[in-house]
Design a protein around this motif. Sequence first.
Motif, mmCIF file in Angstrom:
data_model
loop_
_atom_site.group_PDB
_atom_site.id
_atom_site.type_symbol
_atom_site.label_atom_id
_atom_site.label_comp_id
_atom_site.label_asym_id
_atom_site.label_seq_id
_atom_site.Cartn_x
_atom_site.Cartn_y
_atom_site.Cartn_z
ATOM 1 N N UNK A 59 0.813 -1.217 0.000
ATOM 2 C CA UNK A 59 0.000 0.000 0.000
ATOM 3 C C UNK A 59 0.846 1.266 0.000
ATOM 4 N N UNK A 60 2.146 1.151 0.026
ATOM 5 C CA UNK A 60 3.007 2.338 0.110
ATOM 6 C C UNK A 60 2.975 3.165 -1.170
ATOM 7 N N UNK A 61 2.979 2.496 -2.317
ATOM 8 C CA UNK A 61 2.993 3.201 -3.593
ATOM 9 C C UNK A 61 1.600 3.089 -4.201
ATOM 10 N N UNK A 96 0.014 -3.889 -5.280
ATOM 11 C CA UNK A 96 0.060 -5.319 -5.567
ATOM 12 C C UNK A 96 -0.316 -6.074 -4.302
ATOM 13 N N UNK A 97 -0.727 -7.277 -4.511
ATOM 14 C CA UNK A 97 -1.071 -8.124 -3.372
ATOM 15 C C UNK A 97 -0.706 -9.559 -3.724
ATOM 16 N N UNK A 98 -0.710 -10.387 -2.722
ATOM 17 C CA UNK A 98 -0.368 -11.775 -2.976
ATOM 18 C C UNK A 98 -0.544 -12.642 -1.750
ATOM 19 N N UNK A 99 -0.085 -13.823 -1.903
ATOM 20 C CA UNK A 99 -0.197 -14.806 -0.834
ATOM 21 C C UNK A 99 1.108 -15.575 -0.767
ATOM 22 N N UNK A 100 1.610 -15.774 0.418
ATOM 23 C CA UNK A 100 2.825 -16.551 0.649
ATOM 24 C C UNK A 100 2.457 -17.747 1.509
ATOM 25 N N UNK A 101 2.868 -18.917 1.081
ATOM 26 C CA UNK A 101 2.627 -20.125 1.863
ATOM 27 C C UNK A 101 3.963 -20.777 2.165
ATOM 28 N N UNK A 102 4.151 -21.132 3.415
ATOM 29 C CA UNK A 102 5.397 -21.746 3.844
ATOM 30 C C UNK A 102 5.079 -23.102 4.468
ATOM 31 N N UNK A 103 5.831 -24.112 4.046
ATOM 32 C CA UNK A 103 5.658 -25.442 4.628
ATOM 33 C C UNK A 103 6.699 -25.627 5.722
ATOM 34 N N UNK A 104 6.230 -25.980 6.918
ATOM 35 C CA UNK A 104 7.131 -26.247 8.032
ATOM 36 C C UNK A 104 7.389 -27.747 8.057
ATOM 37 N N UNK A 105 8.608 -28.147 7.718
ATOM 38 C CA UNK A 105 8.928 -29.564 7.621
ATOM 39 C C UNK A 105 9.471 -30.128 8.926
ATOM 40 N N UNK A 106 9.689 -29.284 9.896
ATOM 41 C CA UNK A 106 10.226 -29.727 11.170
ATOM 42 C C UNK A 106 9.168 -30.547 11.905
ATOM 43 N N UNK A 107 9.579 -31.565 12.609
ATOM 44 C CA UNK A 107 8.622 -32.380 13.357
ATOM 45 C C UNK A 107 7.962 -31.586 14.468
ATOM 46 N N UNK A 108 8.544 -30.459 14.823
ATOM 47 C CA UNK A 108 7.946 -29.607 15.837
ATOM 48 C C UNK A 108 7.200 -28.437 15.206
#
Length: 109
Positions: A77-79, A84-96
């Motif tokens: 929203x600065x400019x 622009x907009x979007x979505x970020x998905x992160x997979x946590x592979x750690x057992x914790x």
Amino acid sequence: MTSNSVLPSTLDGLKRLAKGIERADSTLTHLQALERAAVRCGYNNFTEARRRMGRGPAVVPAAPLLDVYLTAYWREQRVPENRTSGRETMQLEDEFGVLIVCAMAKRTA
């Protein structure tokens, strides 16, 4: 399949070999097939094979790992002319991974 190229090294493998021998020769009883499989593996009889092979080490199944996905939606929203907009998905592979997400949720609550 009763191939001689690879012989079983476990009691379960020897029993599978005996089932194959039993299927190949329908006149044999299961006990006779076990005896023949033991002899084929280099033992005097099935009792000796069972005693020497044992059940092997007990296998403890590993705790199932859970797939944890963390999704965040964002918007620039600065400019004003280049919004622009979007979505970020992160997979946590750690057992914790579940513990990490729970800890993050407690911080923001």
